[in-house]
Design an enzyme around this catalytic site. Structure first.
Site, PDB file in Angstrom:
ATOM      1  N   PHE B 169       0.818  -1.203   0.000  1.00  0.00           N
ATOM      2  CA  PHE B 169       0.000   0.000   0.000  1.00  0.00           C
ATOM      3  C   PHE B 169       0.858   1.262   0.000  1.00  0.00           C
ATOM      4  O   PHE B 169       0.722   2.136   0.855  1.00  0.00           O
ATOM      5  CB  PHE B 169      -0.964  -0.033   1.198  1.00  0.00           C
ATOM      6  CG  PHE B 169      -2.198   0.799   0.976  1.00  0.00           C
ATOM      7  CD1 PHE B 169      -2.486   1.881   1.780  1.00  0.00           C
ATOM      8  CD2 PHE B 169      -3.059   0.501  -0.069  1.00  0.00           C
ATOM      9  CE1 PHE B 169      -3.617   2.651   1.566  1.00  0.00           C
ATOM     10  CE2 PHE B 169      -4.183   1.269  -0.312  1.00  0.00           C
ATOM     11  CZ  PHE B 169      -4.464   2.350   0.522  1.00  0.00           C
ATOM     12  N   ILE B 172       1.388   3.637  -5.277  1.00  0.00           N
ATOM     13  CA  ILE B 172       0.620   2.980  -6.336  1.00  0.00           C
ATOM     14  C   ILE B 172      -0.646   2.361  -5.738  1.00  0.00           C
ATOM     15  O   ILE B 172      -1.754   2.534  -6.267  1.00  0.00           O
ATOM     16  CB  ILE B 172       1.456   1.895  -7.047  1.00  0.00           C
ATOM     17  CG1 ILE B 172       2.672   2.528  -7.732  1.00  0.00           C
ATOM     18  CG2 ILE B 172       0.608   1.153  -8.090  1.00  0.00           C
ATOM     19  CD1 ILE B 172       3.708   1.517  -8.212  1.00  0.00           C
ATOM     20  N   ARG B 192       1.811  -3.018   6.629  1.00  0.00           N
ATOM     21  CA  ARG B 192       2.702  -3.550   7.666  1.00  0.00           C
ATOM     22  C   ARG B 192       2.298  -3.031   9.034  1.00  0.00           C
ATOM     23  O   ARG B 192       2.316  -3.745  10.023  1.00  0.00           O
ATOM     24  CB  ARG B 192       4.147  -3.138   7.381  1.00  0.00           C
ATOM     25  CG  ARG B 192       4.708  -3.839   6.189  1.00  0.00           C
ATOM     26  CD  ARG B 192       6.043  -3.232   5.765  1.00  0.00           C
ATOM     27  NE  ARG B 192       6.804  -4.246   5.063  1.00  0.00           N
ATOM     28  CZ  ARG B 192       7.986  -4.697   5.444  1.00  0.00           C
ATOM     29  NH1 ARG B 192       8.576  -4.208   6.495  1.00  0.00           N
ATOM     30  NH2 ARG B 192       8.593  -5.628   4.741  1.00  0.00           N
ATOM     31  N   ARG B 257       6.125  -7.542  -8.468  1.00  0.00           N
ATOM     32  CA  ARG B 257       7.313  -8.215  -8.975  1.00  0.00           C
ATOM     33  C   ARG B 257       7.056  -9.723  -8.985  1.00  0.00           C
ATOM     34  O   ARG B 257       6.296 -10.246  -8.169  1.00  0.00           O
ATOM     35  CB  ARG B 257       8.536  -7.903  -8.088  1.00  0.00           C
ATOM     36  CG  ARG B 257       9.169  -6.540  -8.393  1.00  0.00           C
ATOM     37  CD  ARG B 257       9.850  -6.520  -9.748  1.00  0.00           C
ATOM     38  NE  ARG B 257      10.480  -5.229 -10.044  1.00  0.00           N
ATOM     39  CZ  ARG B 257       9.881  -4.242 -10.700  1.00  0.00           C
ATOM     40  NH1 ARG B 257       8.637  -4.370 -11.110  1.00  0.00           N
ATOM     41  NH2 ARG B 257      10.514  -3.127 -10.934  1.00  0.00           N
ATOM     42  N   GLU B 286      11.821 -12.127 -17.412  1.00  0.00           N
ATOM     43  CA  GLU B 286      11.107 -11.360 -18.446  1.00  0.00           C
ATOM     44  C   GLU B 286      12.064 -11.079 -19.602  1.00  0.00           C
ATOM     45  O   GLU B 286      13.193 -10.647 -19.355  1.00  0.00           O
ATOM     46  CB  GLU B 286      10.602 -10.038 -17.853  1.00  0.00           C
ATOM     47  CG  GLU B 286       9.525 -10.243 -16.785  1.00  0.00           C
ATOM     48  CD  GLU B 286       9.119  -8.943 -16.102  1.00  0.00           C
ATOM     49  OE1 GLU B 286       9.438  -7.854 -16.637  1.00  0.00           O
ATOM     50  OE2 GLU B 286       8.480  -9.018 -15.044  1.00  0.00           O
ATOM     51  N   HIS B 305       4.582  -6.847 -18.829  1.00  0.00           N
ATOM     52  CA  HIS B 305       5.141  -5.801 -17.947  1.00  0.00           C
ATOM     53  C   HIS B 305       4.873  -4.418 -18.519  1.00  0.00           C
ATOM     54  O   HIS B 305       5.803  -3.646 -18.794  1.00  0.00           O
ATOM     55  CB  HIS B 305       6.650  -6.023 -17.733  1.00  0.00           C
ATOM     56  CG  HIS B 305       7.144  -5.317 -16.488  1.00  0.00           C
ATOM     57  ND1 HIS B 305       8.209  -5.783 -15.749  1.00  0.00           N
ATOM     58  CD2 HIS B 305       6.733  -4.198 -15.859  1.00  0.00           C
ATOM     59  CE1 HIS B 305       8.421  -4.976 -14.710  1.00  0.00           C
ATOM     60  NE2 HIS B 305       7.539  -4.003 -14.761  1.00  0.00           N
ATOM     61  N   ILE B 306       3.580  -4.123 -18.698  1.00  0.00           N
ATOM     62  CA  ILE B 306       3.205  -2.828 -19.272  1.00  0.00           C
ATOM     63  C   ILE B 306       2.210  -2.058 -18.412  1.00  0.00           C
ATOM     64  O   ILE B 306       1.607  -1.108 -18.885  1.00  0.00           O
ATOM     65  CB  ILE B 306       2.602  -2.978 -20.697  1.00  0.00           C
ATOM     66  CG1 ILE B 306       1.663  -4.167 -20.787  1.00  0.00           C
ATOM     67  CG2 ILE B 306       3.654  -3.052 -21.757  1.00  0.00           C
ATOM     68  CD1 ILE B 306       0.305  -3.992 -20.116  1.00  0.00           C
TER      69      ILE B 306
END
Lengths: 379, 343
Positions: B169, B172, B192, B257, B286, B305-306
């Site tokens: 969090f 993004i 966390r 990721r 990738e 990955h776009i």
């Protein structure tokens, strides 16, 4: 003495309109031998008979609505449930005619010649947002039905916005293409634009248009709105960057990467985008979206606009003829997306029930109902 | 603070090195020049065959704007005078790895381009959700077959009926929450440390701590992972974790990721009916190798990955410029990377 009191109650119910004796008596027809009957007699005067004319055979939607209303509000006399298709039996006709409040799709009313054949009807509540077939069936100066017609003006707003942004983002971020690439096991990055770099032109700026503007702003889009009259100072919404009048449509088209038409079907919107109006879209190769009504643009206009390089694509949910005829070139044009009038189709029966119940309470108090159709305006 | 120094009026501002994929590097350099005409910019290269000129440039550099994979191939000892590194990408795991392996050199602050990518990634997530919920693929299929069928679309659920669980969090995640709320989606955020009431965001319906991950998973129609790549997130969703999604057959979206979940976990979770679908934008390797079973699994959507790769030049360099001014005024820098935490 008792009769007078009851008439007074009914008068209050119906906002002072005169009510004839036979109506009063009909409402009070309860088995007098029932022990509940006597005590209900006084209450019945305040409880109009409600019915629902179910549009779709096999669809549970109207059943959901009826069940939800009956469950949450057993005090409401929701006693009539009629299926509109394939046919309405004579008994069902009589039941419908006894209703004072009806939840219905007005198109079914039209198709069954019930428009002026519902003598007890005081208020018809339409499930949908668009009532144009019904309103356009009257001659321009009337006469109009004596009952109120309300429509679902704000319920569909967020769903329409979901539809619009679903297709915009799908196009801009190549979501459909990426599925095809996956089928070929191809790792290929397609360049894209973000909505924050684009301009959205909204033509028809009622509640649905305003909701679309609100969501557009959440994506930081530039927003233009076509309005009948400029909002007064202080009334300008926070989600619109530029307002324009109908006469400025060419300017709005030229500025927009996406144009969404939510125009209602009324005589003044017939062919709104026909002729060479869409040629103004060429600077940005605008994508034209129609979620209002099909009267605003002919199939041929769209095809021509695409082939002439005026517009870059079309996303169409509404058409002049629905279902879209098999031979319409729109089905197969590579730059046209055809959706079968589903932008606002999502319904939760319990939500509509809640909406209806709120209006019912207003109705019995004699208050104005939101989204009452103005017969002259046609919506 | 290490790396800061005031710019004396007699000093010529030190050059900013831009180490980036060539074409983008030129765009970045031109944009920086346009917005900050007094800035001196040097395009630098990494790589094996550095000329003497290249080495001289690197040697004098105090400031570097760069991207993680190029830092990996750069020998940091060639930049003995580096005082500040700014990563123009949000994900810094490769830089952190590189710095950790060259411990003696990492005495300068590293900052990253957080916030720039937020909205376009939120757009991606909502786009995926809308595309699924409004069954756009089925609409296209019906159009191909010239079928007008409303009934099949009648039963879709409005976004106001669904919940999204956001794991990770940061900026993004917060932007995804904001956009989700715009559509009335219920938002769960995994954090966390649970925020105090004053710190809570109005776009989050419920905060969940890591210990409450199961709660979050079983309550969400959509799970979005934006976890950074750190030792503590390795295999975060592996094992039986995703079995907690079975109640709602959550759709799992990974835009963080690839280390957070293994391929075999995804496939198992799909085959066991724990998750309803997986939308994967990031992977261990990738481009995703052709032999990966993910390509052919019908329950998987692959995007290369776009979710956040579009550059709008002036916005892209905003944090860099902001930090450049702060650097010389001796003010604290934005979006400093905690090398120990890894993000």
């Amino acid at each position: 003495m008792i009769r007078c009191v009851q008439t007074e109650i009914i008068k209050r119910l119906f906002g002072g309109k005169s009510v004839n004796r036979s109506t009063t008596l009909k409402m009070l027809s309860v088995d007098p031998s029932s022990s509940v009957g006597a005590s209900m007699r006084k209450e019945e005067g305040t409880r109009p008979l409600v019915g629902i004319l179910a549009t779709f055979v096999g669809s549970p939607l109207e059943r959901e609505i009826a069940d939800a209303v009956q469950k949450t509000r057993p005090d409401i006399r929701f006693e009539v449930f009629v299926r509109g298709k394939p046919t309405i039996s004579e008994k069902e006709m009589e039941d419908l005619k006894s209703c004072e409040i009806l939840i219905a799709d007005p198109n079914i009313i039209l198709e069954n010649n019930l428009v002026n054949n519902l003598p007890n009807l005081k208020w018809m509540h339409c499930l949908w947002a668009g009532v144009d077939r019904f309103t356009r069936s009257f001659s321009p100066s009337g006469p109009y039905p004596s009952y109120l017609l309300t429509r679902n003006g704000d319920f569909f707003c967020i769903q329409m916005a979901e539809y619009v942004f679903g297709y915009i983002i799908d196009k801009e971020r190549h979501i459909t293409e990426m599925k095809k690439l996956k089928e070929q096991s191809l790792w290929k990055r397609l360049p894209y634009r973000t909505l924050s770099e684009l301009t959205l032109g909204i033509v028809g700026f009622g509640d649905i248009g305003k909701e679309i503007a609100r969501v557009a702003k959440a994506f930081q889009m530039n927003v233009w709105a076509l309005v009948r009259s400029f909002p007064k100072d202080g009334e300008q919404g926070p989600h619109v960057d530029e307002y324009r009048l109908s006469s400025d449509l060419p300017e709005l088209l030229a500025a927009s990467d996406y144009v969404v038409s939510i125009l209602p079907s009324v005589p003044s919107t017939d062919g709104f985008f026909d002729g060479d109006m869409l040629s103004h879209c060429s600077p940005k190769l605008t994508t034209f979206m129609n979620i209002g009504r099909g009267n605003v643009v002919k199939d041929e206009t769209i095809i021509a606009a695409l082939d002439r390089g005026w517009i870059g694509g079309a996303v169409l949910d509404v058409f002049s003829v629905e279902p879209l005829p098999d031979d319409s070139p729109l089905w197969t044009h590579p730059k046209v997306i055809v959706t079968p009038h589903i932008a606002g189709l999502c319904i939760s029966g319990s939500k509509i029930a809640g909406d209806f119940v709120q209006n019912y309470d207003r109705f019995v108090k004699g208050e104005t109902l939101p989204y009452t159709v103005d017969w002259d305006k046609g919506y | 603070m290490d790396g800061h120094r005031r710019l004396e009026s007699t000093d010529r501002p030190p050059a900013v090195g831009v180490l980036f994929n060539y074409h983008s590097a030129v765009v970045i350099a031109n944009t920086l020049k346009k917005l900050s005409p007094k800035m001196r910019i040097e395009l630098v290269s990494s790589g094996l065959d550095l000329s003497e000129n290249d080495k001289r440039k690197l040697d004098s550099l105090e400031i570097l704007f760069t991207q993680p994979n190029l830092v990996q191939s750069l020998k940091l000892h060639l930049l003995p005078n580096l005082k500040w590194m700014h990563c123009l990408i949000a994900g810094v795991d490769l830089i952190v790895e590189t710095l950790k392996s060259e411990k003696s050199i990492s005495s300068f602050p590293v900052t990253r381009n957080a916030s720039y990518f937020d909205l376009q990634m939120a757009e991606y997530v909502i786009g995926i959700i809308l595309s699924r919920e409004r069954r756009i693929a089925d609409v296209h299929e019906n159009q191909r077959n010239q079928i007008w069928d409303q009934e099949v679309f009648r039963k879709f659920r409005p976004l106001t009926d669904i919940s999204i669980g956001i794991c990770g969090f940061g900026s993004i995640g917060k932007e995804i929450a904001r956009v989700a709320k715009t559509f009335g989606i219920k938002v769960y955020a995994l954090v966390r440390n649970l925020p105090t009431e004053a710190e809570q965001s109005p776009t989050v319906d419920e905060y969940k701590s890591i210990g409450e991950l199961g709660d979050l998973l079983s309550s969400s129609e959509y799970l979005v992972s934006i976890l950074p790549c750190t030792p503590s997130t390795n295999g975060f969703y592996d094992g039986d974790v995703l079995s907690m999604c079975r109640r709602k057959k959550t759709v799992f979206i990974n835009i963080g990721r690839g280390n957070a979940v293994s391929e075999s976990t995804v496939i198992r979770a799909l085959n066991e009916g724990w998750i309803g679908h997986a939308v994967l934008d990031v992977f261990d390797k990738e481009p995703l190798p052709a032999e990966s079973p993910l390509w052919s699994h019908p329950g998987v959507t692959i995007t290369p990955h776009i979710s956040g790769t579009h550059m709008i030049p002036e916005r892209f360099v905003k944090v860099a410029l902001d930090n450049y001014n702060r650097f010389f005024r001796g003010e604290s820098l934005l979006n400093i990377v905690d090398v120990n935490k890894g993000y």
